[in-house]
Design an enzyme around this catalytic site. Structure first.
Site, PDB file in Angstrom:
ATOM      1  N   LYS A 181      20.376 -22.878   5.583  1.00  0.00           N
ATOM      2  CA  LYS A 181      21.078 -21.507   5.588  1.00  0.00           C
ATOM      3  C   LYS A 181      19.765 -20.823   5.252  1.00  0.00           C
ATOM      4  O   LYS A 181      19.597 -20.047   3.861  1.00  0.00           O
ATOM      5  CB  LYS A 181      22.461 -21.545   5.048  1.00  0.00           C
ATOM      6  CG  LYS A 181      23.175 -20.539   5.040  1.00  0.00           C
ATOM      7  CD  LYS A 181      22.457 -19.393   4.516  1.00  0.00           C
ATOM      8  CE  LYS A 181      23.156 -17.761   4.771  1.00  0.00           C
ATOM      9  NZ  LYS A 181      22.116 -16.383   5.298  1.00  0.00           N
TER      10      LYS A 181
ATOM     11  N   GLU B 156      18.191 -21.755  -8.355  1.00  0.00           N
ATOM     12  CA  GLU B 156      16.741 -21.269  -8.821  1.00  0.00           C
ATOM     13  C   GLU B 156      16.582 -19.790  -8.445  1.00  0.00           C
ATOM     14  O   GLU B 156      16.808 -19.104  -7.566  1.00  0.00           O
ATOM     15  CB  GLU B 156      15.184 -20.980  -8.208  1.00  0.00           C
ATOM     16  CG  GLU B 156      14.780 -22.541  -7.933  1.00  0.00           C
ATOM     17  CD  GLU B 156      14.026 -22.729  -9.469  1.00  0.00           C
ATOM     18  OE1 GLU B 156      14.031 -21.777 -10.348  1.00  0.00           O
ATOM     19  OE2 GLU B 156      14.265 -24.216 -10.206  1.00  0.00           O
TER      20      GLU B 156
ATOM     21  N   CYS C 230       9.769 -14.117  -7.583  1.00  0.00           N
ATOM     22  CA  CYS C 230      11.140 -14.782  -8.682  1.00  0.00           C
ATOM     23  C   CYS C 230      10.355 -14.988 -10.093  1.00  0.00           C
ATOM     24  O   CYS C 230      10.278 -14.888 -11.576  1.00  0.00           O
ATOM     25  CB  CYS C 230      11.899 -15.961  -8.609  1.00  0.00           C
ATOM     26  SG  CYS C 230      12.238 -16.154  -7.707  1.00  0.00           S
TER      27      CYS C 230
ATOM     28  N   GLU D 119      16.364  -7.627 -13.449  1.00  0.00           N
ATOM     29  CA  GLU D 119      15.362  -7.449 -12.558  1.00  0.00           C
ATOM     30  C   GLU D 119      15.600  -6.777 -11.640  1.00  0.00           C
ATOM     31  O   GLU D 119      15.966  -6.473 -10.872  1.00  0.00           O
ATOM     32  CB  GLU D 119      15.036  -9.316 -11.504  1.00  0.00           C
ATOM     33  CG  GLU D 119      14.022  -9.603 -11.201  1.00  0.00           C
ATOM     34  CD  GLU D 119      15.506 -10.487 -10.192  1.00  0.00           C
ATOM     35  OE1 GLU D 119      15.820 -11.147  -9.738  1.00  0.00           O
ATOM     36  OE2 GLU D 119      14.140 -11.598 -10.081  1.00  0.00           O
TER      37      GLU D 119
HETATM   38  C1  UN1 Z   1       9.445 -17.918  -6.160  1.00  0.00           C
HETATM   39  O1  UN1 Z   1       9.173 -16.090  -6.434  1.00  0.00           O
HETATM   40  O2  UN1 Z   1      10.552 -17.549  -6.175  1.00  0.00           O
HETATM   41  O3  UN1 Z   1       4.179 -19.123  -8.839  1.00  0.00           O
HETATM   42  C2  UN1 Z   1       8.541 -18.828  -6.152  1.00  0.00           C
HETATM   43  C3  UN1 Z   1       4.034 -18.369  -7.444  1.00  0.00           C
HETATM   44  C4  UN1 Z   1       5.072 -19.984  -6.230  1.00  0.00           C
HETATM   45  C5  UN1 Z   1       6.441 -19.495  -6.211  1.00  0.00           C
HETATM   46  C6  UN1 Z   1       6.879 -18.381  -6.393  1.00  0.00           C
HETATM   47  N1  UN1 Z   1       3.582 -20.561  -6.287  1.00  0.00           N
HETATM   48  O4  UN1 Z   1       4.215 -16.965  -8.656  1.00  0.00           O
END
Ligand code: UN1
Length: 494
Positions: free
Chosen positions: A176, A250, A284, A381
């Protein structure tokens, strides 16, 4: 030219959703440009996709892993061929600049290559038995039908992390994708089909998270859910999944870069700017906090402000652009509201803090200073181009501030002192720690995931991706020809 209507992939066929309703997606750099129409899937569509994946599972789980790996290797070649085109599609769909979208596709290529090789590993262990003439080992078994609920910020890389790991382990998949990046998701699935994924082994249902995502998460036949996205959505998914299902999360973070008094400030500047404003802060792993030693704080802050003002904001397809737009209107509104919060909390706005006057969901690189660790802008965040500078008295204070958040995905420190380096590695409560490089830039053969509310213990990619998507079964083979009782029959005398 008429607008393309995209379909969903169920059981090897590209089909419309059962309601016949569609939704559309626009280019975030130019919201007047409508990119296409997409199927608004519902519960019935999810059920059909899960049934197809369930039917395909029996044959796929018995397909030798090296043969599954070969399909993934072919997939990596197809991604390579399509890299430039896919990168352009991605920039138009979610906004990040071309060099980053190329990197996104490259990350998927890397993941597919790694998992192709796993087809010839998928290691279990052999070990000893406490009894004579008895053999013990572990073998890796697939889980069954798994769900991948994927975000828009890495619309090719993150599906690849999840799906290549799931497939090599012998699972079948229903994805999805985020409704902000359905074209990338469609192309991803088409390439997997071209690589030879049999019908029903991979399926895709587009549509709202509240119906499609939650049905997938709660579906009885789905054995595992792998999710990347916002913490609140993650919490909902955990609830829908209930007990008895593996759920990998995550979620967000409040990442940090520490700049010590002995740091190479030019190097740190490059790293903090890239970590904070790369992908418009929508990673993230983005650095939204920089904790600077008091001796260099003023100098480093001046350097940051000066550089941030020079960042070229614009359409990611244009060569000169360094930072693209936010993904959508709501994302920009969220950034705006946090900038107001920061001002009210008493942090000092020293760069950005406004949107350029043009179409598109752009926002200027923004820096707050005199920020305190307990302010909301330093705790929550924001997922946008907003950086807070916090001063630290010394190394211990810097580590305390860094750890003083609910999240724990990525951290970094700039220093040349070996003592501080080793203590940072030991004491920073984050899933990832970088030394003299930014908080972004993880590689796919090492575990990716965070502590505290950034995750729930499971990690992605590399061998940890394999662990998530397989059951490590313990096997005991007794060839003594008699009943031997573990823990009861002892063999002390030999
Ligand atoms: C994300 O933002 O969910 O290390 C992943 C990093 C990338 C992956 C980010 N290789 O910033």
């Amino acid at each position: 030219m008429g607008l393309t209507t995209y379909k969903m992939l169920i059981n090897g066929k590209w089909v419309s959703g059962s309601t016949g309703e569609t939704f559309s997606r626009v280019n975030p750099a130019n919201p007047r440009e409508v990119l296409g129409k997409f199927q608004k899937g519902n519960k019935e569509d999810v059920d059909r996709a899960v049934d197809a994946a369930q039917d395909a599972f029996e044959n796929w789980r018995l397909t030798p892993p090296p043969a599954r790996g070969k399909i993934l290797l072919k997939f990596s070649y197809l991604l390579e061929q399509e890299k430039e085109k896919l990168a352009r599609t991605m920039t138009a769909e979610m906004g990040k600049v071309l060099k980053e979208t190329r990197g996104d596709v490259q990350e998927a290529i890397d993941a597919a290559e790694y998992m192709a090789g796993e087809g010839r590993r998928l290691f279990g262990r052999t070990t000893t038995s406490e009894l004579r003439n008895k053999f013990a080992m572990t073998v890796r078994e697939p889980l069954g039908v798994v769900a991948a609920i994927t975000p828009w910020n890495f619309p090719i890389a993150i599906p690849a992390w999840k799906i290549t790991a799931a497939l090599v382990c012998g699972n079948t998949v229903v994805m999805k994708p985020s409704s902000d990046t359905p074209i990338c998701a469609t192309r991803f699935m088409e390439l997997l089909e071209m690589a030879g994924a049999p019908k029903g082994v991979v399926n895709m249902v587009t549509g709202p998270g509240g119906t499609v995502g939650s049905r997938l998460a709660s579906h009885k036949k789905v054995r595992a859910v792998s999710f990347t996205g916002h913490r609140d959505t993650g919490a909902e998914i955990m609830k829908s999944a209930g007990v008895g299902k593996r759920v990998g999360m995550e979620m967000g973070s409040k990442n940090v870069t520490i700049v010590m008094d002995d740091a190479d400030l030019k190097l740190a500047l490059d790293g903090v700017i890239w970590g904070a404003f790369g992908t418009t802060g929508q990673r993230c792993t983005a650095s939204s906090r920089v904790v600077v030693h008091k001796k260099v704080r003023q100098k480093f802050e001046r350097m940051l402000v000066e550089r941030s003002k020079k960042i070229a904001v614009g359409d990611g397809l244009e060569k000169k652009t360094e930072m693209g737009p936010l993904v959508n209107e709501a994302a920009r509104e969220k950034v705006k509201s946090y900038v107001e919060i920061g001002k009210k909390e008493g942090a000092r706005l020293v760069s950005g803090g406004s949107a350029p006057k043009r179409d598109g969901w752009f926002y200027r690189p923004t820096i707050f200073t005199d920020a305190e660790s307990d302010m909301r802008i330093c705790q929550e965040e924001i997922f946008g181009p907003v950086l807070s500078v916090i001063e630290a008295k010394d190394f211990e204070d810097a580590v305390d501030i860094s750890n003083g958040v609910d999240y724990g995905l990525s951290s970094s420190i700039y220093t040349n002192r070996v003592q501080d380096t080793m203590r940072a590695i030991r004491d920073l409560q984050f899933g990832i720690t970088y030394i003299n490089s930014p908080t972004i830039g993880a590689e796919v053969h090492l575990p990716f995931g965070g502590s505290k509310s950034s995750g729930n213990g499971w990690k992605e990619v590399g061998w940890t991706g394999v662990q998530f998507f397989s059951e490590e079964k313990s096997v005991f083979v007794d060839y003594s020809g008699k009943l031997q009782k573990a823990q009861i029959d002892t063999d002390e005398k030999g």
